[in-house]
Motif scaffolding. Structure first.
Motif, PDB file in Angstrom:
ATOM      1  N   THR A 105      -1.539  41.815 -11.794  1.00 12.93           N
ATOM      2  CA  THR A 105      -2.944  42.012 -12.152  1.00 12.93           C
ATOM      3  C   THR A 105      -3.079  43.221 -13.056  1.00 12.93           C
ATOM      4  N   THR A 110     -10.147  38.363 -15.597  1.00 15.91           N
ATOM      5  CA  THR A 110     -10.511  36.942 -15.647  1.00 15.91           C
ATOM      6  C   THR A 110      -9.381  36.043 -15.168  1.00 15.91           C
ATOM      7  N   SER A 111      -8.175  36.622 -14.962  1.00 13.85           N
ATOM      8  CA  SER A 111      -7.043  35.819 -14.509  1.00 13.85           C
ATOM      9  C   SER A 111      -5.997  36.715 -13.887  1.00 13.85           C
ATOM     10  N   THR A 124      -0.338  31.381 -15.154  1.00 15.48           N
ATOM     11  CA  THR A 124      -1.572  32.162 -15.165  1.00 15.48           C
ATOM     12  C   THR A 124      -2.657  31.405 -14.421  1.00 15.48           C
ATOM     13  N   LEU A 125      -3.285  32.071 -13.474  1.00 16.03           N
ATOM     14  CA  LEU A 125      -4.368  31.470 -12.714  1.00 16.03           C
ATOM     15  C   LEU A 125      -5.679  32.096 -13.155  1.00 16.03           C
ATOM     16  N   PRO A 126      -6.553  31.324 -13.814  1.00 12.58           N
ATOM     17  CA  PRO A 126      -7.866  31.865 -14.155  1.00 12.58           C
ATOM     18  C   PRO A 126      -8.705  32.049 -12.903  1.00 12.58           C
ATOM     19  N   LEU A 127      -9.473  33.137 -12.850  1.00 14.09           N
ATOM     20  CA  LEU A 127     -10.331  33.410 -11.702  1.00 14.09           C
ATOM     21  C   LEU A 127     -11.678  32.722 -11.908  1.00 14.09           C
ATOM     22  N   THR A 143      -9.693  35.552  -3.733  1.00 16.54           N
ATOM     23  CA  THR A 143     -10.726  36.149  -4.576  1.00 16.54           C
ATOM     24  C   THR A 143     -11.978  36.366  -3.749  1.00 16.54           C
TER      25      THR A 143
END
Length: 984
Positions: A105, A110-111, A124-127, A143
Motif C-alpha cells: 500500500t 484507490t488500489s 492490483t486490487l482496486p478499492l 476495507t
C-alpha cells in the motif's frame, strides 16, 4: 619534545615590535617518496541490521521484515537468502498476511497490490469507491468506509467484494492469522471483540472488550491469547472462541507485551530497561515462557524484540540476540530456539565530513530499527609521530533526520548548514543539538572564531561565533573566503581585497586574476580562485604572484596544496612545485565535504571509499611555518578590570608553546605560561597581574608566544603589543608612561623640571615654570597616586606652609596644573618624603620630619585624596640627610627609608609593612660628599629602584640598586646640577 629556553632570554634585546601574523614563504618540499607516511584507514562502524529483526509477517516459504522508513525484505526459510521487497510506484508499506502473499500500500488510496513472494506473481486490487484499506489476512484485503466493511478477494480473474456483516461500525483491527482477524466493533455505546473470517461474517467471541491495548491480544497458529488488565490470560482455539482452553495469571501487565501461545506456554516480552523511548522493535526485551498449567516463568531469550509473528504450524519468529549473534530466531513448541538468519552487518557510512587541526568529524548514516538516521561522530588523529586514530566519539543527533553540510573552524568548533539555510554551531566537546545562529546562508566559510555567510544575492556578513554578533557586513561578492580574521571579498570582476573583520578595514592586501572569479578560498597567505570552468589558481600574497593551475571545479585549498577530484581519483598538487601532483585515493562520492575533504590547518586529506571506510592520507607537501591566523588580545587593557582571556589561533597543531608577558620599557618578563599539544588557539586566562600577584602599572607591554609546531617545523614567535591603562603608573613615572622613574628638580628661578629616567640616568626634561612669589616651592614630594585615579601626583608645599596635591597627568608641573588642597601648617616640617606604601594597604604614604624636634611622623593615605592623623614612628632624625622616595630597596615588597648621618654613613631603615621602621642596616660610608640623595625609582629598567646622588661640585651620579639593600658602582649622569635648588 624539544627543549626550549624561556622566551624572555630570546627577547631581551628586542627593539622593534610588530604583530607577526603574516605567512612566511613556504620552504621547498621534499619529493613525495615511497617512504612518505602511510595513509590511515578508519573502518566504518559495522553493526547488525536492526531492520532485519523487525518481523512483520511469516509465510509458508519465507518471512517479511522491515519498516516503511528503512525498507522491507523477504527472507527464504530454505536457504536464508534475503531480497528487498521492490515497491511499485506510489507504494511504501508491505503487510504480512500469514501466507506468502504480501499486500503493498501507499499514497495511492484507490488500489492495493498483492504480490506472491513464492512465484513473484502480482495483481492490483482496486478499492471500492469510498472505501479505504483497513487490514489484510491470507488472500483477503479488508476495507472500511461510511457504509461499513468489505472483504476483497481475487476469484476467476476478477475482484470479488463481500460486505461484512457485523454488530456495528468498525472500531479497531487486532492481530490475526491467514484465516481471520480480530475486529472490535462499537454497538450502542458498547464494544465487542469479533472474529472475522474470509466468508465476511464477524462472529462474536468471549474476549473482553477492554479499551484497545496494543500487544494484549495475539494469534499464533490456531490459538489466540488475550491478556487483560486484571492479569488474567485466556487461551482459545481460533475454531471456537466460546470455549477457552486455558486460563492463567501473568504479572507485569503494564510493562510487558504479549507474544502468544507456543506449545504449552504463553510467551511474554518483558522490558529490560526503563530508560529511553519504548519501542516494540528494539532489542530491549527478554522473552519469558509462562506455563499454561502453572509453574515458574522460564527465560527463553535474554535479549529480543517485542514483535513476533507465527508460522501456520505455531512456530514463533522473533528478532533476538543469542550468544552474541543478532538475527531472527524460531521458537518451537518445546521452547527450542533455532537461528533462522543472522542479521547482516551494515556500514555506518559517512555522508559529510570535516577535518581540521587533526580532528575528523563525520555525519554517519547509521542503520537503525526505524530506518537510517544521521549521527555526528568525531575522531582525534595524532599530530605527532605515526598517523593514528583515537577512539570514535559519538556526538549525538539533532533528530532532524537531515544530513547537514559541516565545516570545521580549526579551534574545535563545528558549523552546520541545513537545506533551508539554517546555520548552527557546535562548540568544542559539546553534544548535539547545536546552538542556532541568527543567520541564514546559502554559502558559508568558517575559520577560528568567525563565520562568513551570504544568503542569495544579499551582502556578505561575518558573525563572531563566541557572541553570535554580526561584526562585519560587506558587498555582495560573487564569492568570498575567510582565513582567521581576514576576509577576502571580490570587489571587481577579477580582483579581491583583504578585510580585517576585527576592525572592518582593508588590510591593503589585494589579488587580481586573469578572469572573472566565481570561487575563492583562503588559508594564511594563499588565496585559491576559480573562474567558471576556464581557469583556476592560487595567489601567493607573500610572494605577490599568481600560480595558475589546470581548471578545477570543486577543488579544496590545503596548507601549501590544492586537492581536487576527477574521474573518481583524488589528487594533490603542491603549490610550490616541490612534489608536483600525485594521486591520494578514490573517494566514492565526488563532491567535497561529502566524499572527501582536506585539513587546511597544516594537515592531511581524507576521503570515504565505496565500502564506507574513511582514509586519511598525508598530503605529502611541506606545510607553511606556523603563524597566527587571528589574535584576541586587546591593544589597550584596564588591568584593574575583571580577568580576561587572551588567545592566538595557530595555523596548525602545536606540540608545545610558551607565552611571556614582557614590560617593553624594561624588557623584563613579568609572567610566563606553557602548554603542550594544542589544536587551535593558544589561550591564557589572565588576571591583569604579574608573577607576584601585583597589578601591572600603566605602561607598554607585549605578549610573546613561541609556537612549536607538532609536525616538526620551525618555531615561530607571535608578538602582540598592548598598553595598560587605568592603573597606577610605575613609581615616580611622570613623563612618557614608560615605566621608568623620573626626577623632579626645581631651580631658584621657580622652574620645576621633570627629568626623564632611562638607561640608568636622567636626561630629557619637561619644564614647568611659574613657581615664584606666592607659589614659591619650599618642598615637593613625588607621591605616586594620592586619589586613586591611576596617575602619579606631586605633593607641593609652598613657602606659606600650604600643602597641595598636583595632578600633572604626564604633562609639565606648573602652578596652574590641577590640584587638590591638602591643608596648611606644613612648614612645621623641614623634610617631606614618600618611600611608597609603608602600611601595606596598597597606597603610598607620607613621612614628615618635625624641624623643632627631629621626630619622624607617618601620615597614612586615607584613599580619598588626603591623610589620616599623624603617628610618630621615630625620634632623633634631625642629624640625618633623608633620601627622597627610596622605595623598596631590599626587595621584600615593603617601602624603605634611606638616611645619611653626619659622619657620611648611609643607612637603610627597612619598612615593616605595618607603618613602622625596622632596625637600621648600614649600607656604607663616604656619602658626606653628596648634598642631595634621591631614590628616583627604576632608572635603568631592571625592575629595581635606583639612587641619585648630587655632589657638592654639582656632579650627579646614579647608583643602580641590586634589589637586596645595596647598590652597584656609580655612573656619572652629568655636571652642572648645582643649577637646581632642590632635587626630589
Amino acid at each position: 619534545m624539544r627543549r626550549h629556553t624561556l622566551v624572555r632570554n630570546a627577547i631581551a634585546a628586542v627593539t622593534a615590535l610588530g604583530i607577526a601574523a603574516a605567512v612566511a614563504p613556504l620552504a621547498t618540499a621534499p619529493a613525495f617518496a615511497a617512504d612518505a607516511p602511510a595513509e590511515l584507514t578508519v573502518p566504518a562502524e559495522r553493526t547488525p541490521d536492526d531492520n532485519a529483526t523487525v518481523i512483520n509477517g511469516a509465510g509458508e516459504t519465507g518471512y517479511l521484515s522491515g519498516w516503511t522508513q528503512a525498507g522491507f525484505n523477504w527472507t527464504s526459510y530454505a536457504d536464508g537468502s534475503t531480497a528487498p521487497v521492490v515497491m511499485p510506484q506510489g507504494r511504501t508499506t508491505a503487510w504480512g498476511t500469514g501466507t506468502d502473499t504480501l499486500v503493498l500500500t501507499g499514497k495511492d488510496d484507490t488500489s492495493v497490490v498483492q504480490r506472491n513472494m513464492k512465484d513473484g506473481s502480482e495483481r492490483t486490487l482496486p478499492l471500492p469507491k469510498g472505501q479505504q484499506f483497513a487490514g489484510t489476512f491470507g488472500d483477503v484485503v479488508v476495507t472500511d468506509g461510511p457504509l461499513g466493511m468489505s472483504l476483497l478477494t481475487w476469484e476467476n480473474g476478477t475482484v470479488k467484494e463481500t460486505p461484512v456483516s457485523g454488530p456495528g461500525p468498525l472500531h479497531s483491527l487486532y492481530m490475526g492469522n491467514k484465516d481471520g482477524i480480530f475486529v472490535q466493533w462499537d454497538l450502542s455505546g458498547m464494544t465487542q471483540i469479533c472474529w472475522l473470517g474470509r466468508d465476511g461474517i464477524a462472529r462474536t467471541t468471549q474476549l473482553k472488550a477492554e479499551q484497545f491495548e496494543n500487544g494484549k491480544i495475539d494469534v499464533g497458529g490456531d490459538r489466540a491469547v488475550q491478556w487483560t488488565k486484571d492479569g488474567k490470560a485466556t487461551v482459545w482455539k481460533t475454531s471456537d472462541f466460546w470455549a477457552s482452553t486455558d486460563q492463567l495469571t501473568i504479572g507485569g501487565y503494564d510493562t510487558a507485551q504479549l507474544l502468544g501461545a507456543v506449545g504449552d506456554n504463553v510467551l511474554v516480552a518483558r522490558r529490560i530497561s526503563t530508560g529511553g523511548q519504548e519501542r516494540y522493535s528494539s532489542l530491549d526485551y527478554k522473552v519469558v515462557a509462562v506455563p499454561l498449567k502453572g509453574g515458574p516463568e522460564r527465560v527463553v531469550l535474554e535479549k529480543a524484540t517485542a514483535m513476533a509473528r507465527f508460522k501456520a504450524d505455531g512456530t514463533m519468529l522473533i528478532g533476538a540476540v543469542v550468544d552474541g549473534h543478532q538475527g531472527v530466531y524460531a521458537v518451537g513448541s518445546s521452547l527450542d530456539v533455532t537461528k533462522v538468519r543472522e542479521s547482516p552487518a551494515l556500514a555506518s557510512v559517512p555522508t559529510a565530513l570535516a577535518l581540521a587541526q587533526g580532528r575528523l568529524n563525520t555525519v554517519d548514516r547509521i542503520p537503525g530499527a526505524d530506518g537510517v538516521y544521521p549521527r555526528l561522530r568525531g575522531i582525534d588523529l595524532s599530530v605527532t609521530g605515526p598517523l593514528k586514530a583515537g577512539p570514535r566519539i559519538d556526538r549525538g543527533t539533532d533528530g532532524a533526520g537531515e544530513t547537514p553540510e559541516i565545516q570545521a573552524t580549526g579551534d574545535g568548533r563545528l558549523v552546520q548548514r541545513f537545506a533551508d539555510g539554517t546555520v548552527k554551531v557546535l562548540d568544542e566537546g559539546a553534544q548535539l543539538p547545536a546552538r542556532t545562529l541568527g543567520v541564514k546562508a546559502d554559502v558559508l566559510r568558517v575559520s577560528g572564531r568567525y563565520l562568513a555567510t551570504r544568503r542569495g544575492d544579499e551582502r556578505v556578513q561575518v558573525t563572531d561565533l563566541d557572541t553570535g554578533a554580526v561584526v562585519y557586513t560587506g558587498i555582495a561578492s560573487p564569492d568570498f573566503a575567510l582565513s582567521g580574521s581576514t576576509l577576502w571579498i571580490g570587489n571587481d570582476p577579477g580582483a579581491a581585497q583583504a578585510i580585517d573583520v576585527r576592525t572592518g578595514k582593508a588590510t591593503g592586501k589585494r589579488i587580481s586574476v586573469p578572469c572573472l572569479m566565481t570561487s575563492l578560498q583562503a588559508q594564511g597567505g594563499d588565496v585559491y580562485w576559480e573562474c567558471d570552468r576556464d581557469k583556476s589558481g592560487v595567489y601567493d600574497t607573500v610572494a605577490d604572484k599568481n600560480i595558475e593551475l589546470p581548471a578545477h571545479q570543486g577543488a579544496l585549498l590545503g596548507d601549501g596544496y590544492v586537492a581536487w577530484q576527477k574521474d573518481g581519483e583524488l589528487s594533490v598538487t603542491d603549490l610550490r612545485g616541490g612534489t608536483g601532483t600525485h594521486k591520494a585515493g578514490k573517494p566514492a562520492v565526488a563532491k567535497p565535504g561529502q566524499g572527501w575533504t582536506v585539513d587546511r590547518f597544516g594537515g592531511a586529506v581524507a576521503y570515504v571509499d565505496a565500502a564506507g571506510d574513511t582514509h586519511v592520507a598525508p598530503s605529502g607537501v611541506a606545510s607553511a611555518p606556523v603563524h597566527a591566523l587571528d589574535t584576541d588580545a586587546p591593544a589597550s587593557v584596564d588591568a584593574k578590570s575583571a580577568a580576561r582571556t587572551v588567545r592566538w589561533w595557530a595555523s596548525k597543531p602545536l606540540g608545545f608553546w610558551e607565552l611571556a608577558l614582557v614590560d617593553l620599557s624594561t624588557h623584563n618578563t613579568l609572567r610566563t605560561a606553557t602548554g603542550f599539544e594544542t589544536r587551535g588557539p593558544v589561550t591564557l586566562r589572565w588576571d591583569g597581574k604579574d608573577y607576584s600577584g601585583k597589578t601591572l602599572s600603566a605602561g607598554k607591554y607585549a605578549w610573546y608566544v613561541t609556537a612549536v609546531p607538532a609536525d616538526g617545523g620551525p618555531d615561530q614567535t607571535f608578538t602582540t603589543p598592548f598598553e595598560v591603562k587605568g592603573t597606577a603608573a610605575a613609581p615616580r613615572d611622570y613623563v612618557g608612561a614608560d615605566g621608568l622613574g623620573d626626577l623632579l628638580a626645581v631651580t631658584p628661578a621657580g622652574v620645576a623640571d621633570f627629568r626623564a629616567g632611562g638607561g640608568g640616568k636622567v636626561d630629557a626634561k619637561v619644564p614647568g615654570s611659574g613657581w615664584t612669589g606666592a607659589n614659591e616651592v619650599s618642598s615637593a614630594v613625588p607621591f605616586d597616586d594620592v586619589d586613586g585615579d591611576g596617575k602619579n601626583d606631586v605633593l607641593v608645599r609652598l613657602t606659606s606652609g600650604e600643602l597641595r596635591a598636583y595632578k600633572p597627568a604626564g604633562k609639565a608641573l606648573t602652578p596652574t596644573t590641577p590640584y587638590a588642597r591638602i591643608g596648611s601648617g606644613w612648614n612645621a616640617f623641614d623634610v617631606l618624603t614618600s618611600p611608597g606604601d609603608l602600611t601595606g594597604d596598597g597606597r603610598a604614604d607620607l613621612l614628615a620630619r618635625e624641624a623643632s624636634s627631629g621626630d619622624l611622623y607617618l601620615y597614612e593615605a586615607n584613599g580619598a585624596g588626603n591623610f589620616k592623623s599623624r603617628v610618630k614612628i621615630g625620634t632623633g632624625f634631625q642629624n640625618y640627610l633623608l633620601a627622597s622616595g627610596a622605595g623598596d630597596v631590599n626587595g621584600d615588597g615593603k617601602a624603605d627609608l634611606m638616611a645619611r648621618d653626619a659622619s657620611g654613613v648611609l643607612w637603610l631603615y627597612p619598612g615593616t609593612g605595618s607603618g613602622t621602621l625596622a632596625t637600621r642596616v648600614k649600607i656604607g660610608g663616604g656619602w658626606q660628599v653628596y648634598n642631595a640623595l634621591v631614590g628616583a625609582g627604576d632608572l635603568n629598567g631592571d625592575g629595581r629602584p635606583d639612587l641619585l646622588a648630587r655632589g657638592t661640585d654639582g656632579v650627579l651620579w646614579a647608583y643602580p640598586g641590586d634589589g637586596k639593600g645595596n647598590f652597584g658602582g656609580r655612573v656619572q649622569v652629568g655636571g652642572g646640577w648645582q643649577m637646581y635648588k632642590y632635587l626630589f
